[in-house]
Each structure stands twice: as C-alpha cells, then as structure tokens.
Motif scaffolding. Sequence first.
Motif, PDB file in Angstrom:
ATOM      1  N   ALA A 100       0.778  -1.217   0.019  1.00  0.00           N
ATOM      2  CA  ALA A 100       0.101  -0.110  -0.054  1.00  0.00           C
ATOM      3  C   ALA A 100       0.931   1.216  -0.049  1.00  0.00           C
ATOM      4  O   ALA A 100       0.503   2.079  -0.675  1.00  0.00           O
ATOM      5  N   LEU A 101       1.698   1.154   0.730  1.00  0.00           N
ATOM      6  CA  LEU A 101       2.848   2.701   0.760  1.00  0.00           C
ATOM      7  C   LEU A 101       3.503   2.680  -0.502  1.00  0.00           C
ATOM      8  O   LEU A 101       3.679   3.688  -0.989  1.00  0.00           O
ATOM      9  N   LEU A 102       4.083   1.659  -1.202  1.00  0.00           N
ATOM     10  CA  LEU A 102       4.500   1.813  -2.686  1.00  0.00           C
ATOM     11  C   LEU A 102       3.483   2.210  -3.435  1.00  0.00           C
ATOM     12  O   LEU A 102       3.808   3.011  -4.578  1.00  0.00           O
ATOM     13  N   HIS A 103       2.252   1.671  -3.401  1.00  0.00           N
ATOM     14  CA  HIS A 103       0.929   2.113  -4.330  1.00  0.00           C
ATOM     15  C   HIS A 103       1.158   3.780  -4.163  1.00  0.00           C
ATOM     16  O   HIS A 103       0.742   4.659  -5.162  1.00  0.00           O
ATOM     17  N   GLN A 104       1.106   4.205  -2.833  1.00  0.00           N
ATOM     18  CA  GLN A 104       0.816   5.541  -2.673  1.00  0.00           C
ATOM     19  C   GLN A 104       1.923   6.350  -3.133  1.00  0.00           C
ATOM     20  O   GLN A 104       1.734   7.373  -3.880  1.00  0.00           O
ATOM     21  N   THR A 105       3.309   5.793  -2.982  1.00  0.00           N
ATOM     22  CA  THR A 105       4.353   6.664  -3.770  1.00  0.00           C
ATOM     23  C   THR A 105       4.228   6.481  -5.120  1.00  0.00           C
ATOM     24  O   THR A 105       4.762   7.742  -5.926  1.00  0.00           O
ATOM     25  N   ASP A 106       3.770   5.546  -5.891  1.00  0.00           N
ATOM     26  CA  ASP A 106       3.712   5.527  -7.125  1.00  0.00           C
ATOM     27  C   ASP A 106       2.654   6.461  -7.734  1.00  0.00           C
ATOM     28  O   ASP A 106       2.670   7.235  -8.674  1.00  0.00           O
TER      29      ASP A 106
END
Length: 136
Positions: A101-107
């Motif tokens: 979820a954190l990587l999705h937010q950064t993307d």
Amino acid sequence: ARRLGEKSGAGFYRYTPGRGGRATATRDPDLATVLPGGTIPEVEAIQQRLMLAMTLEGLRCLEAQVVGSAAELDMALVLGVGFPAFRGGLLRAAEQTGAAALLHQTDALGGTGLFAPPQVLRDWAAGGPAPSALGR
C-alpha cells in the motif's frame, strides 16, 4: 504576490486585522488559482501525503542507520513530536498499512523526490524484512 503566510497577508489563508492586534485567518478562495491542477486537495489527501512523506523519511533514517531501530524511532516520535501513542509509532503504523500500500501511494504521487521510495521499502515489499526487524 508572494504567499508568505501571515506576514504577507496571504498563504493558505487570508489574514485580516482582528481584535487585540491578532490577525484573523480565513481560507483563501483564490488559493486554487496558484496550486497545480487548480484545485484545493481534500483534507484526507493532504493528511495522507504528509503521513507518507514522514513515513518515507523514517524509513530512510532507519536505512541510513540514523536511528538504531524502528522501535527507537517510534518512541522518539511518540515522546518528542506527539505522534499518537495508540498507533504505536510511525513505523509501527507503516507496518499496519503494509509495504504494498505504501509503494502504491508513492507511485500515485510520482515516486520521485520526496515521494521516492527508499530501498528498504522496496525490499520489504518484495518479501524482505519489515522495519521492526531492522536495526543495529
């Protein structure tokens, strides 16, 4: 005009003289004209971005060994900054959110600059250790 906050009379708010010499702040309706996209983000979106930026910086500190452990960083933020203790700390909250979820937010935010994911997050998302397992 530069938006320097209260000292210039404009920023996120418009400032007008109030009682006792204190300025009164009201949301500036012209703010959208100077923001990218021409819209004022919702409060929840602002909160999510701020939390993400702080989480990524916390992960960078852990990665660079600026702090000894995730628990050390969490305790410092709870006691020093007033991070909500019921969340267990910044990195504990990040673990509850999850690496994917954190990587999705950064993307979603471009994944560069402030929102560039540190390697420790990429490793965690790929099955590596969570922040609580890292440290000296």
